[in-house]
Design a protein around this motif. Structure first.
Motif, PDB file in Angstrom:
ATOM      1  N   THR A 196      -7.376 -11.625  19.227  1.00  0.00           N
ATOM      2  CA  THR A 196      -7.043 -11.947  17.832  1.00  0.00           C
ATOM      3  C   THR A 196      -5.535 -12.036  17.640  1.00  0.00           C
ATOM      4  O   THR A 196      -5.054 -12.880  16.878  1.00  0.00           O
ATOM      5  CB  THR A 196      -7.646 -10.909  16.875  1.00  0.00           C
ATOM      6  OG1 THR A 196      -7.277  -9.582  17.283  1.00  0.00           O
ATOM      7  CG2 THR A 196      -9.158 -11.006  16.869  1.00  0.00           C
ATOM      8  N   GLN A 197      -4.775 -11.180  18.339  1.00  0.00           N
ATOM      9  CA  GLN A 197      -3.314 -11.286  18.242  1.00  0.00           C
ATOM     10  C   GLN A 197      -2.845 -12.633  18.781  1.00  0.00           C
ATOM     11  O   GLN A 197      -1.960 -13.273  18.194  1.00  0.00           O
ATOM     12  CB  GLN A 197      -2.650 -10.149  19.027  1.00  0.00           C
ATOM     13  CG  GLN A 197      -1.117 -10.186  18.980  1.00  0.00           C
ATOM     14  CD  GLN A 197      -0.486  -9.061  19.782  1.00  0.00           C
ATOM     15  OE1 GLN A 197      -1.021  -7.949  19.848  1.00  0.00           O
ATOM     16  NE2 GLN A 197       0.657  -9.330  20.413  1.00  0.00           N
ATOM     17  N   TRP A 198      -3.434 -13.071  19.883  1.00  0.00           N
ATOM     18  CA  TRP A 198      -3.068 -14.364  20.462  1.00  0.00           C
ATOM     19  C   TRP A 198      -3.362 -15.495  19.487  1.00  0.00           C
ATOM     20  O   TRP A 198      -2.526 -16.383  19.259  1.00  0.00           O
ATOM     21  CB  TRP A 198      -3.844 -14.560  21.767  1.00  0.00           C
ATOM     22  CG  TRP A 198      -3.715 -15.910  22.382  1.00  0.00           C
ATOM     23  CD1 TRP A 198      -2.620 -16.443  23.002  1.00  0.00           C
ATOM     24  CD2 TRP A 198      -4.737 -16.928  22.446  1.00  0.00           C
ATOM     25  NE1 TRP A 198      -2.885 -17.715  23.448  1.00  0.00           N
ATOM     26  CE2 TRP A 198      -4.168 -18.039  23.125  1.00  0.00           C
ATOM     27  CE3 TRP A 198      -6.049 -16.993  22.010  1.00  0.00           C
ATOM     28  CZ2 TRP A 198      -4.902 -19.202  23.364  1.00  0.00           C
ATOM     29  CZ3 TRP A 198      -6.785 -18.150  22.252  1.00  0.00           C
ATOM     30  CH2 TRP A 198      -6.200 -19.243  22.914  1.00  0.00           C
ATOM     31  N   ALA A 199      -4.548 -15.477  18.871  1.00  0.00           N
ATOM     32  CA  ALA A 199      -4.926 -16.549  17.947  1.00  0.00           C
ATOM     33  C   ALA A 199      -4.066 -16.529  16.690  1.00  0.00           C
ATOM     34  O   ALA A 199      -3.600 -17.571  16.211  1.00  0.00           O
ATOM     35  CB  ALA A 199      -6.408 -16.418  17.589  1.00  0.00           C
ATOM     36  N   LEU A 214     -13.419 -19.886  21.477  1.00  0.00           N
ATOM     37  CA  LEU A 214     -13.638 -21.332  21.385  1.00  0.00           C
ATOM     38  C   LEU A 214     -12.315 -22.072  21.264  1.00  0.00           C
ATOM     39  O   LEU A 214     -12.140 -23.164  21.827  1.00  0.00           O
ATOM     40  CB  LEU A 214     -14.542 -21.643  20.197  1.00  0.00           C
ATOM     41  CG  LEU A 214     -16.002 -21.200  20.393  1.00  0.00           C
ATOM     42  CD1 LEU A 214     -16.754 -21.247  19.080  1.00  0.00           C
ATOM     43  CD2 LEU A 214     -16.704 -22.055  21.434  1.00  0.00           C
ATOM     44  N   ASN A 215     -11.359 -21.472  20.566  1.00  0.00           N
ATOM     45  CA  ASN A 215     -10.042 -22.106  20.460  1.00  0.00           C
ATOM     46  C   ASN A 215      -9.299 -22.090  21.786  1.00  0.00           C
ATOM     47  O   ASN A 215      -8.436 -22.941  22.028  1.00  0.00           O
ATOM     48  CB  ASN A 215      -9.207 -21.419  19.380  1.00  0.00           C
ATOM     49  CG  ASN A 215      -9.681 -21.779  17.977  1.00  0.00           C
ATOM     50  OD1 ASN A 215     -10.366 -22.785  17.787  1.00  0.00           O
ATOM     51  ND2 ASN A 215      -9.327 -20.960  17.003  1.00  0.00           N
ATOM     52  N   GLU A 218       0.870 -18.597  32.492  1.00  0.00           N
ATOM     53  CA  GLU A 218       1.868 -19.165  33.406  1.00  0.00           C
ATOM     54  C   GLU A 218       1.998 -20.682  33.288  1.00  0.00           C
ATOM     55  O   GLU A 218       3.087 -21.224  33.473  1.00  0.00           O
ATOM     56  CB  GLU A 218       1.502 -18.794  34.850  1.00  0.00           C
ATOM     57  CG  GLU A 218       1.552 -17.306  35.136  1.00  0.00           C
ATOM     58  CD  GLU A 218       2.922 -16.709  34.848  1.00  0.00           C
ATOM     59  OE1 GLU A 218       3.925 -17.233  35.359  1.00  0.00           O
ATOM     60  OE2 GLU A 218       2.983 -15.725  34.079  1.00  0.00           O
ATOM     61  N   ASP A 219       0.898 -21.387  33.017  1.00  0.00           N
ATOM     62  CA  ASP A 219       0.938 -22.852  33.040  1.00  0.00           C
ATOM     63  C   ASP A 219       0.589 -23.484  31.694  1.00  0.00           C
ATOM     64  O   ASP A 219       0.520 -24.706  31.590  1.00  0.00           O
ATOM     65  CB  ASP A 219      -0.066 -23.392  34.079  1.00  0.00           C
ATOM     66  CG  ASP A 219       0.140 -22.771  35.451  1.00  0.00           C
ATOM     67  OD1 ASP A 219       1.164 -23.074  36.074  1.00  0.00           O
ATOM     68  OD2 ASP A 219      -0.713 -21.979  35.877  1.00  0.00           O
ATOM     69  N   ASP A 220       0.342 -22.673  30.673  1.00  0.00           N
ATOM     70  CA  ASP A 220      -0.229 -23.216  29.446  1.00  0.00           C
ATOM     71  C   ASP A 220       0.037 -22.241  28.300  1.00  0.00           C
ATOM     72  O   ASP A 220       0.847 -21.330  28.428  1.00  0.00           O
ATOM     73  CB  ASP A 220      -1.733 -23.432  29.636  1.00  0.00           C
ATOM     74  CG  ASP A 220      -2.381 -22.264  30.381  1.00  0.00           C
ATOM     75  OD1 ASP A 220      -2.110 -21.115  30.002  1.00  0.00           O
ATOM     76  OD2 ASP A 220      -3.122 -22.503  31.348  1.00  0.00           O
ATOM     77  N   ARG A 221      -0.675 -22.427  27.214  1.00  0.00           N
ATOM     78  CA  ARG A 221      -0.554 -21.533  26.061  1.00  0.00           C
ATOM     79  C   ARG A 221      -1.581 -20.410  26.179  1.00  0.00           C
ATOM     80  O   ARG A 221      -2.289 -20.080  25.238  1.00  0.00           O
ATOM     81  CB  ARG A 221      -0.752 -22.325  24.770  1.00  0.00           C
ATOM     82  CG  ARG A 221       0.265 -23.443  24.584  1.00  0.00           C
ATOM     83  CD  ARG A 221      -0.153 -24.391  23.484  1.00  0.00           C
ATOM     84  NE  ARG A 221      -0.038 -23.801  22.168  1.00  0.00           N
ATOM     85  CZ  ARG A 221      -0.496 -24.356  21.049  1.00  0.00           C
ATOM     86  NH1 ARG A 221      -1.120 -25.533  21.110  1.00  0.00           N
ATOM     87  NH2 ARG A 221      -0.364 -23.749  19.889  1.00  0.00           N
ATOM     88  N   GLY A 222      -1.626 -19.815  27.362  1.00  0.00           N
ATOM     89  CA  GLY A 222      -2.652 -18.822  27.676  1.00  0.00           C
ATOM     90  C   GLY A 222      -2.477 -17.518  26.940  1.00  0.00           C
ATOM     91  O   GLY A 222      -1.479 -17.262  26.259  1.00  0.00           O
ATOM     92  N   VAL A 223      -3.465 -16.638  27.119  1.00  0.00           N
ATOM     93  CA  VAL A 223      -3.591 -15.447  26.286  1.00  0.00           C
ATOM     94  C   VAL A 223      -2.584 -14.369  26.640  1.00  0.00           C
ATOM     95  O   VAL A 223      -1.950 -13.783  25.757  1.00  0.00           O
ATOM     96  CB  VAL A 223      -5.030 -14.887  26.408  1.00  0.00           C
ATOM     97  CG1 VAL A 223      -5.171 -13.595  25.610  1.00  0.00           C
ATOM     98  CG2 VAL A 223      -6.048 -15.918  25.947  1.00  0.00           C
ATOM     99  N   LEU A 224      -2.407 -14.060  27.927  1.00  0.00           N
ATOM    100  CA  LEU A 224      -1.660 -12.874  28.336  1.00  0.00           C
ATOM    101  C   LEU A 224      -0.481 -13.206  29.229  1.00  0.00           C
ATOM    102  O   LEU A 224      -0.586 -14.036  30.129  1.00  0.00           O
ATOM    103  CB  LEU A 224      -2.578 -11.917  29.100  1.00  0.00           C
ATOM    104  CG  LEU A 224      -3.466 -10.980  28.284  1.00  0.00           C
ATOM    105  CD1 LEU A 224      -4.605 -10.469  29.145  1.00  0.00           C
ATOM    106  CD2 LEU A 224      -2.656  -9.814  27.722  1.00  0.00           C
TER     107      LEU A 224
END
Length: 684
Positions: free
Chosen positions: A259-262, A191-192, A228-234
């Protein structure tokens, strides 16, 4: 008259979780429900009871700055297009009245707050506040993500583990993956992901309004899985070392990544490759309630100049050259999501391709899809999104070109190689399902044979052939290669002329990663063959384990043969790429038919060394709903042919079919051994 007072609001969690098929999210601090279905909440009143003649209730539901206010009525008639709140007049407890809140089947996905206000003779007397999470609802016929069969909903929404497929079309390898959608913190991270997206940060109100549409949601998620364009996960990485993060081949599930990303404040997790991007997106979509499955396209074309042609260059001795920006990945992994396409018409409903691996920009952003699978098959490249790119991935022609001293000496075209197998995990079964026919027209076996296919014998597996006016060459494996065994193959050289000819035979083997050009030659053979008029000769060859083990590992082999007529200097090429199957870890479960939650169980993991030299490494065992986190064991050097066993204990905490997976990462060799076991956890 005593004032009406609400002491508290009971969200009836267990009942609502069961009604909305969200029991897996029971660990969430916030109630999780699905749109288009009623939610029952009850009021605990302090003092006097509710009086329908003088008292009234009103509910305000909020999503960000958006809200809707509705009176609580005594009519159970609801509409799939609007919010409704009601009491059941036949089952009315005036001291603890129950209220049903029904959301539209097209409500926006996200965190909701709601306020319950009580009035007596039109004057507000008391209020209560609570919140819930609203997801899409594939069980609701009016929802755009409705999928009609329960087995599909179980597989594509509820299943928290599964298989992806890698390797080659000839030798498909199952890779277990834990989607982890019900693990702690994963729901909140998903959701975040919507909350930190550029669309939400730019215009929150507009983002909320568009979150009713799975087409919009899926494009946001596709872009947010990569960074690549944002605060994405991987963060993706396909070459070099992985010292600053994790080698993509070592991930076993989505939970650790999300969870590591968050927890890092939305810094990209290092590193991902296509199957990791796709698996994490599958988790996010299943969490949001959109049916999703992981797809593998074998021999997947990356057509950089959009001409539907992939050029591959070889030297006159069969070494593959790095002369083209185009490429063919041995496999490429994306996802399909199920949804209606009201923007395109009902003929385009159903499975949609989405690809979060950053390859090409779509409307300026690294995302891909949703592209209807039906549109790809029908070549509807006039529709959106990104159909031409996906069409090329499964349909491009391959031109193989042999060059000598800067001059083209051979040129052949293959219209069958790209998209040779497209598959996904079968519903309810640990095997792959061939869905190639959903993407492209499949030629009948007879037409395939007439186009030039040939086999060396009943048992051999066709690899490739090359032909000219003067000669023909066919390259075939005797059987699917297995680690620790020689790779046996045959070359058939055919003289198509009525005069004798001498021909040079060049054989070349190079190791390559699934998505790269091959590295240097690690094995080659050269020779001359004398052929009489219209004669054919078969040459038997083998590559020994000691020749390939140190360079292949998890990679594949590019094998090529160039046949050269010494009189005319005409050349023909046959080439193909294949993987060498690794041994698997064997997992056995004690008392397999009596596994229940909260009771310790035992598993035994066995590995047999099929390599030609001693190996050592680290064994990692994991399983969502079975083991908290991961358990690691160090394996001491094991002689060739020897076996080792490791005993594992685990305590299931969830009912259902769960996956216990094991991975042995070998030291000093580029190879990972895997195994998995499906475990049925029954109610006690």
């Amino acid at each position: 008259m005593e004032d009406l007072k609400i002491q508290n609001v009971n969200l009836q969690e267990s009942e609502n979780l069961e009604r909305h098929r969200t029991e897996g999210f029971s660990g969430s601090k916030t109630l999780v429900v699905r749109r288009g279905a009623p939610v029952r909440v009850s009021m605990q009143l302090e003092g006097r009871a509710f009086n329908p003649k003088t008292d009234s209730l009103r509910i305000k539901v909020l999503l960000g700055s958006l809200y809707v206010v509705m009176p609580v009525t005594f009519s159970k008639k609801v509409s799939p297009r609007r919010w409704k709140a009601y009491m059941d007049p036949k089952d009315l407890n005036l001291q603890n009245p129950s209220i049903f809140i029904s959301s539209p089947a097209s409500a926006m996905v996200g965190y909701y707050g709601f306020q319950l206000h009580a009035f007596t003779k039109g004057v507000k007397k008391t209020s209560a506040f609570s919140k819930f999470i609203l997801l899409c609802n594939p069980w609701c016929r009016e929802d755009a993500v409705y999928i009609p069969f329960e087995a599909q909903r179980e597989e594509y929404i509820q299943n928290d583990s599964g298989l992806m497929f890698i390797g080659t079309a000839m030798n498909v390898v199952s890779r277990p993956w834990s989607f982890d959608q019900f693990e702690p913190g994963v729901l909140e991270a998903c959701l975040n992901l919507l909350r930190v997206s550029p669309q939400h940060q730019k215009n929150r109100k507009m983002d909320f309004l568009k979150r009713n549409n799975p087409v919009y949601i899926s494009r946001v998620v596709s872009a947010m899985i990569n960074s690549e364009d944002d605060r994405g996960v991987l963060k993706g990485k396909w070459k070099g070392d992985y010292k600053e993060g994790v080698n993509p081949s070592l991930w076993t599930g989505s939970g650790d990544i999300l969870t590591q990303w968050a927890e890092s404040g939305y810094s990209p997790v290092k590193y991902g490759q296509c199957w990791v991007f796709a698996a994490v997106m599958c988790t996010v979509m299943r969490v949001l309630g959109i049916p999703c499955r992981v797809i593998t396209n074998f021999n997947s074309a990356h057509d950089t100049n959009a001409n539907l042609v992939i050029e591959e260059y070889y030297s006159e001795t069969g070494q593959k050259l790095k002369h083209s920006a185009d490429s063919i990945w041995n496999f490429h992994v994306w996802v399909e999501c199920w949804m209606n396409r009201q923007d395109l018409g009902s003929g385009m409903d159903g499975w949609q391709v989405l690809d979060p691996t950053p390859q090409e920009r779509s409307e300026g952003v690294y995302c891909c899809g949703p592209a209807p699978v039906k549109a790809i098959k029908d070549r509807r490249i006039d529709l959106f999104y990104d159909i031409p790119f996906v069409y090329a991935e499964v349909n491009a022609d391959v031109h193989s070109i042999v060059v000598s001293e800067g001059r083209v000496v051979s040129h052949t075209k293959d219209t069958e190689r790209v998209g040779s197998l497209i598959c996904t995990k079968a519903v309810g079964s640990p095997r792959h399902q061939n869905i190639t026919g959903d993407y492209k027209l499949i030629r009948s076996p007879s037409s395939t044979l007439s186009s030039g296919s040939s086999t060396m014998s009943e048992d051999s597996m066709l690899i490739s052939r090359g032909s000219s006016r003067d000669m023909l060459v066919i390259l075939a494996l005797d059987k699917a290669p297995f680690a620790g065994e020689p790779v046996h193959f045959t070359v058939k050289a055919v003289n198509k002329q009525r005069v004798a000819r001498r021909m040079k035979v060049h054989l070349n083997a190079q190791a390559k990663e699934y998505n790269h050009s091959p590295s240097d030659t690690f094995w080659e053979r050269h020779g001359v063959v004398q052929l009489g008029p219209m004669e054919a000769k078969v040459i038997h060859q083998q590559i020994l384990p000691t020749e390939y083990e140190d360079v292949v590992g998890d990679n594949v082999i590019n094998l090529a043969v160039v046949l050269e007529d010494l009189t005319s200097h005409t050349r023909v090429l046959a080439s193909e790429e294949f993987n060498i199957a690794s041994p698997e870890l064997n997992i056995e479960i004690a008392d397999e038919d009596s596994i229940v939650p909260n009771k310790e169980q035992t598993a035994k993991v066995t590995f047999t060394n099929s390599f030609s030299h001693p190996v050592s490494g680290v064994l990692t065992v994991a399983g969502a709903g079975l083991i908290q986190g991961k358990v690691n064991f160090r394996m001491l050097p094991l002689r060739p042919g020897s076996s080792v066993q490791q005993r594992i204990t685990f305590i299931p905490n969830k009912v259902g079919t769960k996956m216990l997976q094991a991975r042995l990462t070998l030291s000093h060799i580029n190879s990972t051994i895997r195994g998995f076991k499906m475990i049925s956890v029954s109610r006690a």
